[in-house]
Every structure is written in structure tokens, then in C-alpha cells.
Design an enzyme around this catalytic site. Structure first.
Site, mmCIF file in Angstrom:
data_model
loop_
_atom_site.group_PDB
_atom_site.id
_atom_site.type_symbol
_atom_site.label_atom_id
_atom_site.label_comp_id
_atom_site.label_asym_id
_atom_site.label_seq_id
_atom_site.Cartn_x
_atom_site.Cartn_y
_atom_site.Cartn_z
ATOM 1 N N LEU A 1 48.458 -20.580 31.653
ATOM 2 C CA LEU A 1 49.892 -20.508 31.390
ATOM 3 C C LEU A 1 50.515 -19.327 32.116
ATOM 4 C CD1 LEU A 1 49.786 -21.074 27.521
ATOM 5 C CD2 LEU A 1 50.182 -22.797 29.290
ATOM 6 N N GLU A 2 51.524 -19.620 32.919
ATOM 7 C CA GLU A 2 52.310 -18.559 33.569
ATOM 8 C C GLU A 2 53.728 -18.730 33.050
ATOM 9 O OE1 GLU A 2 54.849 -16.782 35.319
ATOM 10 O OE2 GLU A 2 54.539 -17.938 37.161
ATOM 11 N N LEU A 3 54.094 -17.893 32.073
ATOM 12 C CA LEU A 3 55.328 -18.092 31.328
ATOM 13 C C LEU A 3 56.377 -17.045 31.672
ATOM 14 C CD1 LEU A 3 53.580 -18.969 27.932
ATOM 15 C CD2 LEU A 3 54.181 -20.489 29.846
#
Length: 357
Positions: free
Chosen positions: A80-82
Site C-alpha cells: 500500500l502506497e497511501l
């Protein structure tokens, strides 16, 4: 399988075109580009439908958490790259003109619609006034919004070679808000900041589909959406702090942990400050560099995500580690011995040192 945001479908079209052109088209059959809204993304993540081996999601924290739950339900790995609320720290010994140019680029690039964009600046009181004056001057003289001209030339020449596809000189620094509702979010952050004691020095309102380049100043760290929540717009809050230590504390006082930027003449001291930042990446005396080099890992911590893209870590994130241990044949007698307490204690001592009963 790649699902692009429904807000920017042209990105998916371009991706498919690039794959068709790359390596003589040999990569194109390996990648499928999907278009659609949340239901399409949910189907791709669903282990019973999309049957993914691993999921990589780039987007908001709220949607990222839903993706993580869906991936976990299917026993699927997830990267996850949020969102981020990336802070820049300007130390007392920083080169102010250089810091101003870098921070402005980090704040207003792509209308602030960048996960690693500078969303907060904490400036040492010793150079605060100088930095603010220089930033306001720079923004008024060099930062603008509007439409970029279409590429010059294009197509092919009579000989079949690609024509001149260089873009004309841009007449603006950045363009429109990608989605109209973001203009409302930005305005709410500005209004709440003013209510919390901030001063608007440039901009402060929307202009059609654009939001003006906006510089806010705070006399001290405080709690307000412009400093706590991802804005994703051309908004630059500048906060006065008493020291670099105070800047680190204020920068870490958020749920996010993607990137940080430190400006100082003492790079060794900058490195020590960097190691105190609760972020996945830190750049000293510049912005964005950690996200531009494919050989280094990129990603965040806390609400900003888990896992890495880029570098060895990014490649290994898409793999499953398998451990294989081989014992010699004919070990049945050895298993009988292992049932005794003395044999187990001896094994523990062999493995871990001085085990005591």
C-alpha cells in the site's frame, strides 16, 4: 492486471500504448489495463474473482484500508502506497534561496496533487522571516496556473521518423484540480487555518477549475486540517518553530509517514534529524529524489502504507519466501531420543547458548 483511476482514464490509454510500443510489443500480452470505478477494483482484489497473487494499491488511506481487508480475506499479499502529509524542515543554517525554490517546487508541482508533495514547512525562527518573504516573492513572480500548450509538431516525417514532439514552453506552473470536489477540500483547509490563526499571504481561493497558489503562515504549530490532513492541492502552510528539535516533533505529530525533507548546511546533522523522522523516506536539501530512482526502495509507514516499491525490497515484496531444510536420511532413531527432557535442553543450549532449567 492494472486498474487506473476513473478520474484519469487517459493514463490507462497511454500505458497500453507504451506497452504496445515497448520491446516490440512483447510486453503488451502480459499486462491487462482495466477501466472502471470502485466495483472493478474490488473485483480485481477479490481472491474469488480476480485471483491475484499480490495487490499493489496507490491511493487514499480510506480506500487503501478496504483493499487491505479484501486482500487479507483472500490470503493475498498487499503493498500500500497511501496518502501523505509530507513536511519540510528548514534549519537555521539552511541556504534560504535554495530551500525556497525546492520547497515551492515540492508544494506546487502538479497543483499539489502529488503524494510526496510538500504539505507543511517548519522553519527555524532564526530564518523564518527571511524564508517567508522570499517564498512569497518567488510564488508571486514564478508560480502560476493555467493550461500548457499542445505539443509542437508530432506525427512522422516523410522518411517515417518521429517528428518533433517537444512541447512548447509552458505558460503555467500547474493545471487544474483533477476532480472538482478537491477544490472544496482545499478551501475548507484554508478557511479552518485562518480560523486557527493563520495568515493568507498569497491566493486563498479557487478560480474556476484551478486553485490559486496559496501561502499560509502560522506563528506556531497548532492542530488544523491544513497541518494534520492531506490537502492534495497547491497550499503551502509555513510554521515558525523555535528549533530543529521542535520542527521534528511537530512534523511527526500526524498519522501519516510517507516522506520528509530537511534543509541544512550541516548534512551530518541533517542525517541525524532524518533518522528521527517517522517517515519511509527523507531527502536532505532537495525534494522528490527518493521517488525518482528505481534502485532505491520507496514507501511509507503508519497511515501512509506498508511495503515498498523500487529497489531490492520492492522486487522481493512481490515474491513468497520458501524455506527448505534437508536432514540426512535414516533419522528415526534420533526422533526417539528427542522425546527426553535432557535432549530438548541440550538442543536449546546448542541453539541459543546457556539455557537454564
Amino acid at each position: 492486471m492494472v486498474k487506473v483511476s476513473e478520474a484519469v482514464p487517459a493514463v490507462g490509454v497511454l500505458l497500453a500504448e507504451l506497452l504496445a510500443a515497448c520491446a516490440g510489443g512483447r510486453l503488451a500480452p502480459l499486462v491487462r489495463v482495466f477501466h472502471g470505478a470502485a466495483d472493478v477494483g474490488a473485483a480485481l482484489v477479490d481472491a474469488a474473482v480476480g485471483k491475484p497473487d499480490h495487490v499493489l494499491f496507490v491511493g487514499s488511506v480510506a480506500v487503501g484500508r478496504k483493499v487491505a481487508v479484501a486482500a487479507a480475506a483472500g490470503g493475498v499479499g498487499c503493498t500500500l502506497e497511501l496518502g501523505g502529509k509530507d513536511a519540510a524542515i528548514v534549519c537555521a543554517d539552511a541556504d534560504v534561496p535554495s530551500a525556497v525554490m525546492a520547497v515551492a517546487a515540492g508544494a506546487f508541482y502538479h497543483a499539489g496533487q502529488c503524494c510526496v508533495g510538500v504539505e507543511r514547512v517548519f522553519v527555524d525562527a532564526a530564518v523564518y522571516d527571511e524564508f517567508v518573504a522570499a517564498m512569497v516573492k518567488h510564488v508571486k513572480e514564478n508560480v502560476s496556473y493555467g493550461y500548457t500548450p499542445a505539443p509542437v509538431g508530432g506525427g512522422t516525417t516523410d522518411e517515417g521518423d518521429a517528428g518533433d514532439t517537444r512541447a512548447a514552453e509552458p505558460d503555467a506552473t500547474y493545471g487544474v484540480a483533477t476532480v472538482a470536489k478537491q477544490l472544496t477540500v482545499i478551501q475548507e483547509h484554508v478557511d479552518a487555518a485562518v480560523a486557527a490563526g493563520a495568515t493568507v499571504l498569497t491566493g486563498g481561493k479557487a478560480d474556476g477549475a484551478f486553485y490559486q497558489p496559496t501561502v499560509l503562515t502560522f506563528p506556531a504549530p497548532t492542530s488544523t486540517p491544513a497541518l494534520d490532513v492531506e490537502t492534495f492541492g497547491p497550499l503551502l502552510p509555513i510554521v515558525r518553530v523555535a528549533s530543529a528539535d521542535a520542527a521534528v516533533a511537530a512534523a511527526n505529530a500526524t498519522a501519516y509517514g510517507l516522506s520528509a525533507y530537511i534543509f541544512t548546511a550541516d548534512t551530518a546533522a541533517g542525517g541525524r534529524l532524518a533518522r528521527r523522522m517517522a517517515t519511509g523516506g527523507v531527502v536532505i536539501n532537495d525534494v522528490f529524489l527518493h521517488g525518482l530512482h528505481s534502485a532505491v526502495p520507496f514507501g511509507g509507514c503508519r497511515a501512509s502504507g506498508v511495503g515498498r516499491t523500487g529497489g531490492k525490497e520492492g522486487l522481493l515484496g512481490w515474491t513468497t519466501t520458501q524455506t527448505v531444510v534437508t536432514a540426512a536420511a535414516g533419522v528415526a532413531d534420533d526422533w526417539a531420543m528427542r522425546r527426553s527432557y535432557e535432549a530438548k535442553l541440550a538442543a536449546l543450549r546448542a541453539l541459543y547458548g546457556r539455557a537454564t532449567a
